[in-house]
Enzyme design. Structure first.
Site, PDB file in Angstrom:
ATOM      1  NE  ARG A  54      -2.850   0.453   3.424  1.00  0.00           N
ATOM      2  CZ  ARG A  54      -2.435   1.083   4.524  1.00  0.00           C
ATOM      3  NH1 ARG A  54      -2.169   2.384   4.490  1.00  0.00           N
ATOM      4  NH2 ARG A  54      -2.249   0.432   5.653  1.00  0.00           N
ATOM      5  CE1 TYR A 107     -15.017   9.220 -17.509  1.00  0.00           C
ATOM      6  CE2 TYR A 107     -14.499   9.734 -15.223  1.00  0.00           C
ATOM      7  CZ  TYR A 107     -14.903   8.834 -16.187  1.00  0.00           C
ATOM      8  OH  TYR A 107     -15.194   7.544 -15.838  1.00  0.00           O
ATOM      9  CG  ASP A 179      -8.319  13.664 -17.328  1.00  0.00           C
ATOM     10  OD1 ASP A 179      -7.547  12.947 -17.983  1.00  0.00           O
ATOM     11  OD2 ASP A 179      -9.446  13.300 -16.948  1.00  0.00           O
ATOM     12  CE  LYS A 204     -11.183   5.099 -19.603  1.00  0.00           C
ATOM     13  NZ  LYS A 204     -11.510   6.434 -19.167  1.00  0.00           N
TER      14      LYS A 204
HETATM   15  C1  LIG Z   1     -12.031   7.065 -17.970  1.00  0.00           C
HETATM   16  C2  LIG Z   1     -11.653   8.451 -17.660  1.00  0.00           C
HETATM   17  C3  LIG Z   1     -11.419   8.857 -16.331  1.00  0.00           C
HETATM   18  C4  LIG Z   1     -11.647   7.934 -15.152  1.00  0.00           C
HETATM   19  O1  LIG Z   1     -10.677   6.949 -15.075  1.00  0.00           O
HETATM   20  P1  LIG Z   1     -10.921   5.494 -14.416  1.00  0.00           P
HETATM   21  O2  LIG Z   1      -9.638   4.790 -14.668  1.00  0.00           O
HETATM   22  O3  LIG Z   1     -12.097   4.883 -15.102  1.00  0.00           O
HETATM   23  O4  LIG Z   1     -11.184   5.729 -12.976  1.00  0.00           O
HETATM   24  C5  LIG Z   1     -11.005  10.163 -16.118  1.00  0.00           C
HETATM   25  N1  LIG Z   1     -10.838  11.032 -17.132  1.00  0.00           N
HETATM   26  C6  LIG Z   1     -11.066  10.690 -18.413  1.00  0.00           C
HETATM   27  C7  LIG Z   1     -10.861  11.696 -19.495  1.00  0.00           C
HETATM   28  C8  LIG Z   1     -11.478   9.399 -18.718  1.00  0.00           C
HETATM   29  O5  LIG Z   1     -11.719   9.068 -20.000  1.00  0.00           O
END
Ligand SMILES: *Cc1c(COP(=O)(O)O)cnc(C)c1O
Length: 396
Positions: A54, A107, A179, A204
């Site tokens: 952790r 998002y 992001d 992703k």
């Molecule tokens: C999918 C996504 C997230 C969230 O991520 P997770 O791994 O599903 O928690 C945040 N920002 C964007 C742009 C995303 O496409």
């Protein structure tokens, strides 16, 4: 400095305690120490890798080394998902009474943090039109601590002027956090424009194979240290095997992204003048209202595009149903093409107000191009458009 492909393959090399060419999986919850001194040192080694998983693990450290170098940041850390990266950072960086600025097009999970989670904790928030840098300035208050950015935004592919917002935030001693999931460091490096923290849904493109949920945060070590202190408490730790898979995915990110870019651009160009399509949202199109800004801060435009079907909700859903290569799924960034119709997905998830506030048209389909052959994806999308499908039906 080495190029991205070399970085992706070698940046973690000093973090391998063994001579194995492929990194072993440290499938362990804890590490042992020779003596009390070493034990005490390991316990406070922030983002370390040999105390308790952790707290950190060699598989985490390897991913972090690669991501930090790709993103041009001092350090990085991994979390159990993209949302864990966001919530852990926000919990670490703001307190009751503070104010956070976010974007209107963002998002869905980020929007929920701004609309629901933070206000419940006594943190006020403002969502602004990110296409207008002055909107950020107008939203600043003396209690503003953090600005959450996302460019291109999900699912409208709107662009934020990263340098303008970073400069504004610096001048007011406010942290910025971007992001970078859609662009990846192959197409855009927010830190190069002065953004403090970069985060990803590594689920992703970074992992790229739709088989891991993971998140990463990249930025200066002194800020990540504060976030790591909270990560210990939220406990959203990435499993060692998932970190190992993520590292394996990262090795080919510099090979995969150019193909996603080519496929995204080709689909956008093939669809945007079609009579059944009202509009294609893709920053690589010269007709995108922010194309010049995008071209100035991105070196490629990614694989995600928003296709607005002229005949609305029903047409969008039917288009999805006719695609043969692209499957209906909420994710993106993997080798396979996926498509989603946000308006129908959100029906059971979000309130009418939330959907209206997102500005997402009812006929919008988000298509996330994989790495398949470009011609196959374009032919598939064209054949699935309403009038072409009708003609095909007649001539069969
Ligand atoms: C999918 C996504 C997230 C969230 O991520 P997770 O791994 O599903 O928690 C945040 N920002 C964007 C742009 C995303 O496409």
């Amino acid at each position: 400095m080495s190029g991205s492909s070399t970085v992706a393959v070698h940046a973690d090399r000093d973090l391998h305690p063994s001579r194995a060419v492929a990194p072993p999986i440290y499938r362990t919850a804890a590490f042992w120490a020779e003596d009390a001194q070493q034990f005490a040192r390991a316990a406070v080694d922030r983002r370390g890798r040999d105390f308790y998983t952790r707290f950190g693990n060699p598989n985490h450290a390897q991913v972090a080394a690669v991501v930090a170098e790709l993103e041009h940041t001092e350090a990085a850390m991994v979390t159990a998902s993209g949302m864990a990266a966001l919530t852990t950072a926000v919990l670490a960086l703001v307190s009751a009474g503070d104010h956070v600025i976010g974007q209107r097009s963002t998002y869905g999970g980020t929007a929920s943090v701004l609309l629901n989670l933070l206000p419940r904790l006594g943190v006020s928030t403002t969502q602004v039109d990110q296409t207008d840098p002055e909107a950020f300035e107008q939203a600043l208050t003396p209690r503003t601590r953090l600005i959450l950015l996302e460019s291109p935004s999900n699912p409208l592919l709107q662009i934020t002027d990263l340098r303008a917002v970073a400069d504004l935030a610096r001048a007011h001693d406010v942290l910025t956090m971007a992001d970078n999931t859609f662009a990846t460091p192959m197409n855009q490096r927010p830190a190069d424009f002065g953004i403090d923290l970069v985060w990803h849904s590594a689920t992703k493109y970074l992992n790229g194979h739709s088989d891991v949920s993971a998140g990463v945060l990249a930025g200066p070590a002194r800020i990540l240290d504060r976030i790591w202190d909270v990560a210990l408490l939220t406990g959203a730790v990435l499993g060692p095997f998932d970190a190992w898979l993520l590292l394996r995915g990262l090795r080919t990110l510099p090979l995969r992204m150019p193909r996603h870019n080519v496929n995204g651009q080709a689909l956008a160009e093939a669809l945007h003048e079609h009579p059944a399509v009202a509009r294609v949202h893709y920053p690589g199109l010269a007709t995108h209202p922010q194309h010049a800004l995008a071209a100035g801060q991105m070196s490629g435009f990614g694989g995600v595009l928003g296709i607005e079907l002229a005949s609305g909700f029903e047409a969008a859903d039917a288009f999805l149903g006719r695609l043969r290569h692209a499957r209906r799924s909420a994710s993106l960034g993997g080798v396979e093409t996926l498509a989603v119709h946000p308006a129908s997905m959100w029906r059971g998830m979000l309130s009418e107000e939330h959907i209206a506030a997102s500005g997402v048209p009812l006929g919008l389909v988000r298509l996330a191009a994989g790495i398949e052959d470009t011609a196959d994806l374009v032919a598939d999308a064209l054949a699935a458009l309403p009038c072409n499908a009708f003609v095909e039906e007649l001539t069969r």
